[in-house]
Design an enzyme around this catalytic site. Structure first.
Site, short mmCIF file in Angstrom:
data_model
loop_
_atom_site.label_atom_id
_atom_site.label_comp_id
_atom_site.label_asym_id
_atom_site.label_seq_id
_atom_site.Cartn_x
_atom_site.Cartn_y
_atom_site.Cartn_z
CD GLU A 145 -44.92 13.78 15.46
OE1 GLU A 145 -44.77 12.92 14.86
OE2 GLU A 145 -44.91 14.22 16.63
CG HIS A 199 -48.48 11.11 19.03
ND1 HIS A 199 -48.18 12.28 18.90
CD2 HIS A 199 -47.69 10.43 18.49
CE1 HIS A 199 -47.31 12.53 18.12
NE2 HIS A 199 -46.72 11.24 17.93
CD GLU A 200 -46.98 6.35 18.56
OE1 GLU A 200 -46.91 6.28 17.31
OE2 GLU A 200 -46.18 7.28 19.20
CG HIS A 216 -47.70 8.72 13.74
ND1 HIS A 216 -47.28 9.54 13.17
CD2 HIS A 216 -47.23 8.92 15.01
CE1 HIS A 216 -46.44 10.21 13.75
NE2 HIS A 216 -46.58 10.14 14.81
ZN ZN Z 1 -45.31 11.05 16.34
#
Ligand code: ZN
Length: 506
Positions: free
Chosen positions: A300, A268-269, A272
């Site tokens: 997101e 997830h990170e 980003h």
């Molecule tokens: Zn996030």
């Protein structure tokens, strides 16, 4: 580039430099700083923020924007300017107005309320006692109304706040998207509830931190996250931080009894970080306000895309699972690919948003969206929040929070003054699916290549369609340009329906 724009770039870069220096201090505070250093660190950060604010409200910026024809009514400025120059003026005008419209006293009050509010929230959450947090939240709601009144006099306060995170959106536009989404998610959840549950015990076996760290390092490589321009560290609450245009760091956490959680948090990170590292709006605009994300929801969408559409897919794991099982060791011993895929895709409504599966997640966000807009409009009083939260929890997820810690005290956002931020989380999922469908249509056979261990083509597509333009493209424009149509939650709900029909035999 016109000389006025060159000068704006110079001034803007000074603000960015200070912001990145502040990020270095903030990152250090969350990762390695010894606890006793917090007092001076808070002063260091506040000092830099003060300097950045002074620079950002410089009258020279205002007059340069004016000289280029940019005003509140016409932020893009002189029509004879290049499209990228006009986009830059729009972004700068927005930031300049935001910084100059708030009286210094209110800025200080907001900062103080956020820091006291967060401290009160930590205590109230630990004691599961909403009453301890109530006065801080009442103060914060009232300050947020004042802030909205300064930034957008005459507009609905919630519209003004939401627009800070999702430029071009308001409560009505988000509400329309969410009402369609809500019905779809509720009906899918109902059907899943009627089916036998899948077993996820295989991803809850103990896995030592060293092995989890090795899994995360390997996954960063699989996602082509450039360690020459970033790094991974561990924290209590994972985040990504941009410390410079070539320094975007991620964090994760390793829970001994839930190794999948750390693994997905890393993906997830990394999503980003890939976005931040891919922003390149055009020559001359590096390290400026144009080199920022389009919106929080677009941000997101990138983390969710890598975490869920890639990271929970059979295409990604079919060629990689053997390696994962080696790295995980005893935790995945004797567990086949199919059992692993079922476990990481289990759907089971729970009380806590950050632990929610892909189906119930959106309902957690819709709950917060409805409550925060009611708090801002005054139709819901802060004192009524716990009751309203629990009622919505029953209505949306058929769950009854046993206490406020697992109810309305679970998220930090409101204590920190982040009203209008929650919708970005759910919108991100919607954007991710729509972008994914467009990518599949444009790159036939791409799934086979992801299966064959090559995600480079996917990243290149995202770079050109999503990352590169940075803040030059508003979220609505970005999705239309990349996919050919405005935001349509149907992409996300069709993806969920197909995925869970297969998993739960619906
Ligand atoms: Zn996030």
């Amino acid at each position: 580039m016109r000389k006025e724009i060159e000068r704006l770039v110079e001034l803007d870069r000074e603000v960015k430099l200070l912001a990145h220096m502040g990020a270095v201090l903030g990152w250090d505070q969350e990762t390695y700083m010894p606890p006793m250093a917090i007092g001076e660190r808070a002063e260091q950060i506040a000092y830099l923020e003060g300097l950045a604010h002074e620079k950002a409200v410089s009258p020279e910026i205002g007059s340069l924007l004016g000289a280029l024809g940019s005003s509140a009514e016409n932020p893009l400025g002189d029509p004879s300017l290049e499209p990228l120059e006009r986009a830059y003026l729009r972004v700068l005008r927005r930031a300049y107005d935001r910084e100059t419209k708030l009286p210094g006293e209110l800025v200080t009050e907001l900062a103080r309320a956020a820091s006291l509010g967060q401290a009160a929230w930590v205590e109230a959450r630990a004691a599961s006692d909403f009453a301890r947090f109530r006065p801080s939240l009442e103060r914060m709601v009232s300050l947020q109304r004042s802030k909205a009144a300064c930034l957008g006099p005459g507009r609905k306060p919630y519209d003004v706040l939401l627009d800070l995170y999702e430029p071009g959106n308001d409560e009505a536009s988000v509400g329309a998207v969410f009402s369609a989404l809500r019905a779809e998610l509720a009906s899918l959840l109902d059907r899943i509830r009627g089916r036998p549950q899948v077993d996820d015990s295989v991803v809850k076996r103990p896995c030592p931190e060293g092995r989890q760290a090795a899994i995360s390092e390997w996954l960063m490589g699989e996602l082509a996250y450039d360690r020459g321009r970033g790094r991974l560290d561990t924290v209590a609450h994972p985040f990504t931080s941009t410390l410079g245009s070539d320094d975007v760091r991620i964090t994760t956490r390793f829970l001994p009894e839930a190794f999948a959680s750390g693994m997905f948090s890393t993906m997830h990170e990394a999503g980003h970080a890939l976005y931040e590292l891919g922003i390149a709006p055009g020559p001359g605009y590096s390290r400026t306000s144009l080199s920022e994300a389009s919106s929080m929801a677009i941000h997101e969408s990138q983390s969710r895309l890598w975490e869920n559409l890639v990271g929970r897919s059979s295409a990604f794991w079919s060629s990689r699972y053997t390696r994962l099982a080696e790295l995980a060791g005893p935790a995945l011993e004797g567990v086949g690919l199919e059992a692993f895929l079922r476990a990481i895709n289990k759907v089971e409504p729970s009380l806590i948003r950050v632990e929610a599966d892909e189906v119930s997640y959106g309902l957690h966000v819709i709950l917060r969206f409805e409550l925060e807009s009611a708090l801002l409009s005054g139709s819901l009083q802060v004192a009524e929040l716990p009751g309203a939260w629990n009622a919505k929890m029953r209505e949306l997820l058929d769950l009854a929070p046993p206490d406020d810690a697992r109810g309305c005290l679970q998220d930090v956002h409101w204590s920190a003054g982040l009203f209008g931020y929650f919708p970005s989380y759910a919108l991100g999922n919607l954007y991710a699916s729509q972008l994914w469908d467009a990518m599949l249509a444009e790159l036939p056979g791409i799934e086979a290549r992801i299966e064959g261990a090559d995600t480079a083509e996917l990243l290149a597509w995202l770079r050109s369609k999503v990352h590169a333009s940075g803040a030059a493209c508003l979220p609505g424009e970005l999705v239309e340009r990349a996919t050919g149509s405005p935001l349509d939650p149907g992409h996300f709900t069709r993806y969920l329906r197909a995925k869970y029909a297969a998993l739960y035999g619906l």
